[in-house]
Design an enzyme around this catalytic site. Structure first.
Site, mmCIF file in Angstrom:
data_model
loop_
_atom_site.group_PDB
_atom_site.id
_atom_site.type_symbol
_atom_site.label_atom_id
_atom_site.label_comp_id
_atom_site.label_asym_id
_atom_site.label_seq_id
_atom_site.Cartn_x
_atom_site.Cartn_y
_atom_site.Cartn_z
ATOM 1 N N LYS A 82 0.861 -1.190 0.000
ATOM 2 C CA LYS A 82 0.000 0.000 0.000
ATOM 3 C C LYS A 82 0.897 1.240 0.000
ATOM 4 O O LYS A 82 1.944 1.245 0.672
ATOM 5 C CB LYS A 82 -0.870 -0.049 1.255
ATOM 6 C CG LYS A 82 -1.928 1.017 1.365
ATOM 7 C CD LYS A 82 -2.753 0.811 2.650
ATOM 8 C CE LYS A 82 -3.908 1.770 2.792
ATOM 9 N NZ LYS A 82 -4.704 1.528 4.014
ATOM 10 N N SER A 157 -9.686 1.168 2.943
ATOM 11 C CA SER A 157 -8.897 2.077 2.152
ATOM 12 C C SER A 157 -7.786 1.388 1.362
ATOM 13 O O SER A 157 -7.257 1.971 0.427
ATOM 14 C CB SER A 157 -8.251 3.131 3.063
ATOM 15 O OG SER A 157 -7.340 2.536 3.956
ATOM 16 N N SER A 181 -9.653 -1.373 6.982
ATOM 17 C CA SER A 181 -9.116 -1.141 5.641
ATOM 18 C C SER A 181 -8.401 -2.307 4.988
ATOM 19 O O SER A 181 -8.085 -2.244 3.804
ATOM 20 C CB SER A 181 -8.179 0.056 5.656
ATOM 21 O OG SER A 181 -8.941 1.216 5.596
#
Ligand code: GLN
Length: 513
Positions: A82, A157, A181
């Site tokens: 990420k 997310s 997330s």
């Protein structure tokens, strides 16, 4: 030459093929990069590809193979991080314009450990700006799409790494989970995703959102790969004072749960899959109203599977879970407002050069650099922390957080594992909820309580709903019972075949041009 048969394989399968010299790490890297370049235009999983690093890392693995050295756990395994996890030499944007041009000079400990274990970085994954969001539509860059149905969100997310794994661009991904997330996008994208116990994995080099809730964790196709990742990542890090010393105990500090090390992870496959002696509590408040029919069906089916495997099933109520959502959104925004004060146009990224004085340089840089959701949260958090409101909001929220943790402790006096859905819905349409932040926040109802209490939670593929969209099931354990949780998850996975299904993008790996 790219070999598209390699796409969609688990990390353990890839490592074995490389170890057996059936394929080189470079061939694997080239195939994954090629597959990504052919398809990611449609899915936007990556904010940047790290091709040069990938090939360098792959060649280092091939050297080890040639010299007959023992191969580490992730030798040649393509991964996605990420883009709030720092890797030097490449931009870290956090999905925000305010960090444009920022290239970190240091590496996150989690990245260090994964690379040490032979992983090959394909690229940095898309995310909601500063990890704030549930659909990944809050990215300042091109929005990622769900590989099962491109008109749907992938969940957020950590949408980028989830899409990367579900599309076959990487075999493993790392995300961060502050309030769901990792688990939410795993559920929407039909893969495994786990938030470990708070403090198990170092947060050094992870850009902070809400520090008392943030944890790094894996995305993968299989529970075994998830366990291998955590076995590689966990441990005390002097650079993160909240990382736990001796999490699974030592002679001096004995604990009751198994150690989540490589031997445990590699032994999972041999587990007989029986859940005799395991007590599973259905989290009553989270299986009530408001679930979409396919989520309810998958949850009920999941519970039946656990029962058939020998688990003893009961129902349990966790007090205060009904107000976990507002508590989360006060604590998370309060911490975020403090963490994000460092983006002032001076130290990082974007600066408004036309500003006439220092104050207007600060405000205009923040005005231009941050997106709407981030601004909303900074305002909410600043309000909750301001004098006169601190006691009424922030302090109260912290008190309820403690009560919630104690209710979970009581539930775990009776049960080893709790079960509930990950999200009340399957993946929704892009744009469907963007104008209604409150509805978006409501989707986090089943994930945020676990972060507030610092518990481990895993999302497992547990069915398919309308339009073939995946549904996830959430299993929750008590603090540091991560290995036990993975054993239960593995038994569930073995008894079902949801985890073996791959998205249309993986299935079409040979045809796409
Ligand atoms: N959806 C939650 C939020 O927007 C959780 C995000 C996360 O876990 N990073 O805060």
């Amino acid at each position: 030459m790219a070999d598209f048969d390699l796409i969609g394989k688990t990390a353990s399968e890839i490592r074995k093929l490389i170890g057996d010299k059936q394929v080189s790490a470079r061939e694997v890297a080239v195939s994954y990069l090629e597959h990504t370049k052919r398809n990611d235009k449609e899915t936007n999983a990556f904010l940047c590809l790290t091709e040069e690093l990938a090939l360098k890392q792959a060649d280092a693995v091939d050297k080890k193979v040639a010299s007959g050295e023992e191969l580490p756990a992730f030798a040649g395994v393509p991964v996605c991080l990420k883009d709030n996890i720092c890797v030097p030499g490449y931009p870290t944007t956090c999905g925000s314009k305010i960090l444009e041009g920022f290239v970190p000079p240091y590496q996150a400990t989690a990245a260090d450990k994964l690379f040490e274990a032979g992983a090959v970085l394909i690229g940095k994954g898309n995310l909601d700006e500063f990890a704030m969001g549930s659909s990944n539509e809050n990215t300042a860059y091109a929005k990622p799409h769900n590989p099962w149905n491109l008109s749907k969100v992938p969940g957020g997310s950590s949408g980028g790494p989830a899409v990367a794994v579900a599309s076959g661009y990487s075999a493993v991904g790392l995300g961060s989970d502050t309030g769901g997330s990792i688990r939410l996008p795993a559920s929407f994208c039909g893969i495994v995703g786990m938030k470990p116990t708070y403090g198990l994995v170092s947060r050094y080099g992870l850009v902070a959102y809400a520090s008392s809730l943030d944890q790094i964790g894996p995305f993968s196709y299989s529970v075994e790969d998830c366990a291998l990742t955590l076995a590689t990542l966990f441990g005390k890090d002097p650079k993160d004072s909240t990382s736990i010393e001796d999490p699974f105990g030592s002679r001096m500090n004995p604990r009751k749960f198994p150690t989540l090390d490589l031997a445990f992870a590699q032994g999972l496959a041999k587990h007989d899959g029986s859940l005799k002696g395991i007590k599973v509590g259905i989290l009553k408040e989270l299986v009530g109203e408001g679930l979409e029919p396919e989520v309810r069906a998958a949850t009920e089916n999941g519970i039946n599977v656990l029962r058939q495997l020998g688990a003893e099933i009961g129902e349990v109520s966790v007090d205060h879970i009904d107000i976990a959502l507002p508590v989360y959104y006060i604590i998370a925004t309060a911490e975020a407002s403090a963490n994000l004060s460092r983006y002032d146009g001076v130290r990082y990224g974007v600066r408004n050069k036309d500003a006439k004085d220092l104050m207007s340089m600060y405000t205009s840089s923040r005005h231009d650099g941050f997106g709407d959701e981030v601004k909303r949260r900074i305002m909410l958090g600043t309000y909750a922390l301001s004098s006169g409101y601190y006691d009424a909001y922030y302090k109260k929220a912290q008190q309820v957080r403690r009560l919630l943790k104690e209710s979970f402790d009581r539930a775990f006096e009776k049960y080893d594992v709790l079960v509930c859905p990950v999200s009340p819905t399957v993946a929704f349409g892009m744009g469907e909820k963007t104008d209604d932040p409150l509805t978006m926040y409501l989707g986090d109802i089943a994930t945020v309580p676990i972060n507030l209490a610092g518990l481990p939670g895993i999302s497992l593929p547990a069915g398919f709903g309308r339009e073939g969209l995946p549904v996830g099931l959430q299993l929750i354990g008590q603090q540091l019972s991560d290995a036990q949780l993975l054993t239960v998850a593995h038994a569930f996975e073995k008894a079902t075949d949801f985890s073996s299904k791959r998205s249309p993008i993986v299935e079409a790996r040979h045809q796409r041009v």
